[in-house]
Design a protein around this motif. Structure first.
Motif, mmCIF file in Angstrom:
data_model
loop_
_atom_site.group_PDB
_atom_site.id
_atom_site.type_symbol
_atom_site.label_atom_id
_atom_site.label_comp_id
_atom_site.label_asym_id
_atom_site.label_seq_id
_atom_site.Cartn_x
_atom_site.Cartn_y
_atom_site.Cartn_z
ATOM 1 N N HIS A 177 0.751 -1.051 0.045
ATOM 2 C CA HIS A 177 0.002 0.063 -0.050
ATOM 3 C C HIS A 177 0.869 1.304 0.004
ATOM 4 O O HIS A 177 0.411 2.273 0.352
ATOM 5 N N PHE A 225 -6.525 5.777 6.135
ATOM 6 C CA PHE A 225 -6.497 4.684 5.259
ATOM 7 C C PHE A 225 -7.516 3.944 5.357
ATOM 8 O O PHE A 225 -7.086 2.796 5.731
ATOM 9 N N ARG A 260 -5.126 3.157 -3.353
ATOM 10 C CA ARG A 260 -3.744 2.312 -3.389
ATOM 11 C C ARG A 260 -4.165 0.831 -3.643
ATOM 12 O O ARG A 260 -4.446 0.185 -2.699
ATOM 13 N N HIS A 261 -3.599 0.115 -4.767
ATOM 14 C CA HIS A 261 -3.805 -1.036 -5.044
ATOM 15 C C HIS A 261 -2.736 -1.848 -5.327
ATOM 16 O O HIS A 261 -1.782 -1.491 -5.993
ATOM 17 N N PRO A 262 -2.427 -3.041 -4.457
ATOM 18 C CA PRO A 262 -1.221 -3.725 -4.579
ATOM 19 C C PRO A 262 -0.784 -4.333 -5.746
ATOM 20 O O PRO A 262 0.420 -4.345 -6.352
ATOM 21 N N ARG A 303 3.787 -0.849 -9.222
ATOM 22 C CA ARG A 303 4.431 -1.506 -8.143
ATOM 23 C C ARG A 303 5.080 -2.898 -8.246
ATOM 24 O O ARG A 303 6.124 -3.422 -8.072
ATOM 25 N N ASP A 330 -8.370 -5.651 -0.834
ATOM 26 C CA ASP A 330 -7.216 -5.770 -0.678
ATOM 27 C C ASP A 330 -6.227 -4.364 -0.849
ATOM 28 O O ASP A 330 -5.156 -4.066 -0.751
ATOM 29 N N ALA A 331 -7.182 -3.162 -0.901
ATOM 30 C CA ALA A 331 -6.732 -2.044 -1.392
ATOM 31 C C ALA A 331 -7.109 -1.217 0.023
ATOM 32 O O ALA A 331 -7.875 -1.326 0.593
ATOM 33 N N VAL A 332 -6.321 0.053 0.112
ATOM 34 C CA VAL A 332 -6.670 1.138 0.736
ATOM 35 C C VAL A 332 -6.919 2.484 0.200
ATOM 36 O O VAL A 332 -6.500 2.640 -1.090
ATOM 37 N N GLU A 341 -6.555 5.843 0.485
ATOM 38 C CA GLU A 341 -6.155 7.239 1.200
ATOM 39 C C GLU A 341 -7.082 8.454 1.018
ATOM 40 O O GLU A 341 -7.350 8.847 0.210
ATOM 41 N N LYS A 392 -9.977 0.690 4.357
ATOM 42 C CA LYS A 392 -9.657 -0.303 3.388
ATOM 43 C C LYS A 392 -10.852 -0.732 2.906
ATOM 44 O O LYS A 392 -12.079 -0.523 3.059
ATOM 45 N N ALA A 412 1.779 1.862 -5.283
ATOM 46 C CA ALA A 412 0.378 1.203 -5.428
ATOM 47 C C ALA A 412 -0.571 2.151 -5.746
ATOM 48 O O ALA A 412 -1.705 1.779 -5.920
#
Length: 270
Positions: A30, A95, A117-119, A124, A100-102, A104, A97, A34
């Motif tokens: 994150h 942040f 923010r995506h892994p 990334r 699997d993302a957060v 911001e 959730k 990401a």
């Protein structure tokens, strides 16, 4: 092995540990690599493709309206429907959730933003590390911190056109390098008493990122002595992505020498 060899080996090992930790934080699932979008909020509710809900802001702060079937996780609690984040302080971030993302939620330069923010973001997942100069003790310099009579509010530009940041500069660091007497305006660092310096030099835009690099400096000794280790001159997130709002150095922090140390232009920018 001589004592000098041992000192040199320890110097390199310490630098390698710093570099590895810096890269680890950058490539966090994150972290800044990401980020998939940068969205500026206003009073009109907006929906973004990479985040649930409709987002808006006003005098009472940021609000999200989640449609049926949408949810966020905030402090371990599942949130549905309408949620008010309240007024977010400058340079602060929340942040929540989403899977699997957060997502911001932050304030930068007086403006509220949403920055998912995506892994799995390719920036990334394809990250292979930052090019860097080999560590060299010649770039470790002893300087002297000179506090201003009063902290100076200092307005600097940002990586995003039209955005400005204001920081209180508590003083400057004076030092000599390559026979030249130099000075850099310093801001407060993250750790109590520490300093953070934004600068450019004659390598900027040639071998290092054009807009800025950052140097963290430990708290000054009682006599004002500080150590500047330019081997640890680091890129800010804007060196990797246009979705960052990083500050630019104050005008006086353009060094008239080439600091051939620290991190270079990221491969992603070549």
């Amino acid at each position: 092995m001589t004592a000098q060899d041992i000192v040199s080996e320890t110097f390199v090992q310490d630098w390698q540990a710093w570099y590895a930790e810096h890269e680890r934080i950058l490539a966090d699932p994150h972290g800044f690599l990401a980020i998939t979008s940068l969205n500026w909020l206003d009073e009109t509710p907006q929906r973004f493709a990479d985040a649930p809900g409709e987002w808006s802001t006003g005098p009472d702060g940021v609000v999200v309206e989640l449609a049926p079937g949408e949810q966020l996780q905030i402090d371990g609690e599942t949130v549905t429907g309408r949620h008010a984040f309240g007024v977010i302080p400058e340079r602060a971030s929340l942040f929540p959730k989403s899977g699997d993302a957060v997502i911001e939620v932050a304030k930068r330069g007086g403006h509220d933003i949403v920055r998912p923010r995506h892994p799995e973001n390719p920036l990334r997942t394809n990250f292979a590390g930052t090019p860097v100069y080999a560590p060299d003790p010649r770039w470790v310099v002893t300087g002297r911190y000179v506090p201003f009579d009063q902290p100076r509010p200092t307005t600097v530009g940002a990586a995003v056109e039209g955005l400005q940041h204001i920081y209180d500069a508590p003083g400057e660091v004076r030092f000599t390098l390559d026979g030249q007497e130099l000075a850099l305006t310093a801001f407060n660092g993250r750790a109590p008493g520490s300093l953070s310096i934004l600068f450019t030099d004659e390598t900027s835009g040639v071998t290092t990122y054009a807009a800025n690099r950052a140097l963290s400096v430990g708290a000054p000794a009682e006599d004002g002595t500080v150590t500047l280790d330019f081997n640890r001159a680091a890129n800010l997130p804007c060196a990797y992505t246009d979705l960052a709002t990083c500050p630019l150095p104050p005008a006086e922090n353009r060094l008239p020498i080439a600091i051939e140390a620290g991190e270079k232009i990221p491969t992603e920018r070549l």
